[in-house]
Enzyme design. Structure first.
Site, PDB file in Angstrom:
ATOM      1  N   ILE A  12       0.839  -1.206   0.000  1.00  0.00           N
ATOM      2  CA  ILE A  12       0.000   0.000   0.000  1.00  0.00           C
ATOM      3  C   ILE A  12       0.875   1.256   0.000  1.00  0.00           C
ATOM      4  CG2 ILE A  12      -1.878   1.220   1.182  1.00  0.00           C
ATOM      5  CD1 ILE A  12      -2.719  -1.547   2.348  1.00  0.00           C
ATOM      6  N   PHE A  73       2.960   3.489   7.325  1.00  0.00           N
ATOM      7  CA  PHE A  73       2.511   2.164   6.886  1.00  0.00           C
ATOM      8  C   PHE A  73       3.356   1.045   7.490  1.00  0.00           C
ATOM      9  CE2 PHE A  73       1.441   5.128   3.511  1.00  0.00           C
ATOM     10  CZ  PHE A  73       0.120   4.800   3.263  1.00  0.00           C
ATOM     11  N   TYR A 141      -2.387  -7.761  16.830  1.00  0.00           N
ATOM     12  CA  TYR A 141      -2.206  -6.830  15.707  1.00  0.00           C
ATOM     13  C   TYR A 141      -3.218  -5.691  15.810  1.00  0.00           C
ATOM     14  CZ  TYR A 141      -2.860  -4.881  11.076  1.00  0.00           C
ATOM     15  OH  TYR A 141      -3.032  -4.009  10.036  1.00  0.00           O
ATOM     16  N   LYS A 145      -2.771  -1.380  16.693  1.00  0.00           N
ATOM     17  CA  LYS A 145      -3.295  -0.218  15.957  1.00  0.00           C
ATOM     18  C   LYS A 145      -4.213   0.605  16.857  1.00  0.00           C
ATOM     19  CE  LYS A 145      -1.389  -1.197  11.977  1.00  0.00           C
ATOM     20  NZ  LYS A 145      -0.483  -0.342  11.217  1.00  0.00           N
ATOM     21  N   ILE A 207     -10.202 -23.262   0.574  1.00  0.00           N
ATOM     22  CA  ILE A 207     -11.225 -22.329   1.079  1.00  0.00           C
ATOM     23  C   ILE A 207     -11.362 -22.608   2.577  1.00  0.00           C
ATOM     24  CG2 ILE A 207     -13.685 -21.739   0.998  1.00  0.00           C
ATOM     25  CD1 ILE A 207     -13.643 -22.580  -1.990  1.00  0.00           C
ATOM     26  N   PHE A 208     -11.125 -21.584   3.364  1.00  0.00           N
ATOM     27  CA  PHE A 208     -11.131 -21.792   4.814  1.00  0.00           C
ATOM     28  C   PHE A 208     -12.555 -21.808   5.368  1.00  0.00           C
ATOM     29  CE2 PHE A 208      -6.759 -19.566   4.717  1.00  0.00           C
ATOM     30  CZ  PHE A 208      -6.111 -20.760   4.475  1.00  0.00           C
ATOM     31  N   ARG A 280     -10.234 -20.973   9.276  1.00  0.00           N
ATOM     32  CA  ARG A 280      -8.989 -20.379   9.782  1.00  0.00           C
ATOM     33  C   ARG A 280      -9.345 -19.657  11.076  1.00  0.00           C
ATOM     34  NH1 ARG A 280      -5.939 -15.967   6.048  1.00  0.00           N
ATOM     35  NH2 ARG A 280      -7.765 -14.736   6.612  1.00  0.00           N
ATOM     36  N   GLY A 282      -9.899 -17.200  13.982  1.00  0.00           N
ATOM     37  CA  GLY A 282      -9.955 -15.741  14.055  1.00  0.00           C
ATOM     38  C   GLY A 282     -10.716 -15.078  12.910  1.00  0.00           C
ATOM     39  N   ASP A 283     -11.206 -15.845  11.934  1.00  0.00           N
ATOM     40  CA  ASP A 283     -11.929 -15.236  10.804  1.00  0.00           C
ATOM     41  C   ASP A 283     -13.393 -14.976  11.162  1.00  0.00           C
ATOM     42  OD1 ASP A 283     -10.170 -14.844   8.701  1.00  0.00           O
ATOM     43  OD2 ASP A 283     -10.450 -16.847   7.860  1.00  0.00           O
TER      44      ASP A 283
END
Ligand code: UDP
Length: 327
Positions: A12, A73, A141, A145, A207-208, A280, A282-283
């Site tokens: 980014i 970033f 994470y 932030k 595909i999780f 997965r 935490g999704d």
């Protein structure tokens, strides 16, 4: 404006740098090249290889250049990794940001754009997610932030520091110039992984999970074109003199994992083998942003809201750079 871009060699950051330079700004990129690529840095940007953990190195950048604004970033960004290495995130992401902020304040560089995240919203009460949503970081994470956002809030109160915190949903696509795109090692993101299968670099995609409470059972995400994200940074920067601000940034549209794979098949014309695997950890099932606030306040309007265009640009990048910046 003279702008310091940390992480300007990353996905980014490098595309925001490209856009800033096209608009006539002067950019100094500071990056340790752990994950970034020297070749991603626009040739008209000054480049400094260095660590944000090295406060003297950060100070030297501000001493040498009359920096007017910072876009930050540089960060560890993987949710899953942060669940295994919390100190790397709550430690390094926060202390590196602190070094940067201390030097920015000391040198009166009072405009700051923070690259923040949708991982602040682990348990949303409303969908799409707007800026009123309560903050529940989903990982170390996301917490890192959140801490930086809180620091910025207090620096504004105490020093009149002006900031914008931009919470990205799923950044995707590549620069329409075809020169910059995603090149992560390891790659964990859905669109580049799917396109790597199309290129024959991977046999199949997993595909999780397909047992989520969504239309087709796969997770729904809000994919935003990286160039639209870049424009939002620039609009936010120009608006800072009127006050600090926080925005959620997405397309406002959700697409399931299966829809993304289907669109990749259409765009590439290749079969793309995908099989269902376990979820997965935490999704969340669905993450969709409301970006009404930035549309209303700054007139931001995504130029490439269509998933097909996002994937076409990503495909153009991966097809022409099958080994990323190594090509
Ligand atoms: N995903 C998947 N298989 C993969 C990679 C990702 O099914 O190999 C799914 C993932 O579970 C999520 C969506 O694709 O629902 C987007 O994941 P990505 O890692 O790209 O971004 P995130 O939403 O984690 O920021």
């Amino acid at each position: 404006m003279k702008i310091l871009v940390t992480g300007g060699a990353g996905y980014i950051g490098s595309i925001v740098t490209e856009e800033l330079i096209q608009q006539g700004d002067e950019v100094i990129v500071f990056d340790n090249l752990y994950y970034g690529h020297r070749a991603a840095v626009h040739p008209q940007a000054a480049f400094i290889e260095g660590q944000l953990s090295d406060r003297a190195a950060v100070k030297a950048v501000f001493d040498a250049h009359n920096i007017e604004a910072v876009m930050h970033f540089a960060s560890y960004t993987l949710v899953g990794e942060s669940m295994e290495q919390p100190f790397m995130y709550i430690g390094d992401n926060v202390t590196n940001g602190l070094n940067l902020l201390q030097e920015a304040v000391a040198h009166s560089a009072r405009r700051f754009i923070l690259s923040s995240t949708a991982n602040l919203f682990d348990d949303p009460e409303r969908m799409p997610i707007d800026e009123q949503e309560r903050i529940v970081p989903g990982s170390p994470y996301g917490e890192s932030k959140n801490i930086l956002e809180r620091m910025l809030y207090w620096l504004d109160r105490v020093y009149g520091f002006r900031y914008a915190a931009l919470r990205y949903f799923n950044a995707a696509g590549a620069s329409p110039s075809g020169e910059r795109g995603e090149d992560h090692d390891p790659e964990t993101h859905l669109i580049p992984l799917t396109l790597q299968v199309a290129l024959g670099q991977r046999e199949r995609l997993t595909i999780f999970g397909d047992d989520y409470p969504t239309q087709d059972g796969t997770c729904v995400r809000d994919y935003i074109h990286v160039t639209d994200l870049a424009q939002a940074h620039i609009l936010a920067l120009r608006a800072l003199d009127e006050g600090s601000r926080t925005y959620n940034l997405g397309n406002g549209q959700g697409f399931s994992v299966k829809e993304v794979i289907g669109t990749c098949r259409e765009v590439t014309g290749r079969p793309i083998l995908a099989e269902i695997g376990p979820r997965r950890s935490g999704d969340p099932a669905t993450l969709i942003a409301s970006s009404e606030k930035i549309r209303r306040e700054l007139g931001w309007k995504p130029k490439y809201p269509d998933l097909r265009t996002i994937i076409e640009h990503a495909w153009e990048w991966h097809r022409t750079h099958p080994h990323g910046y190594g090509d």
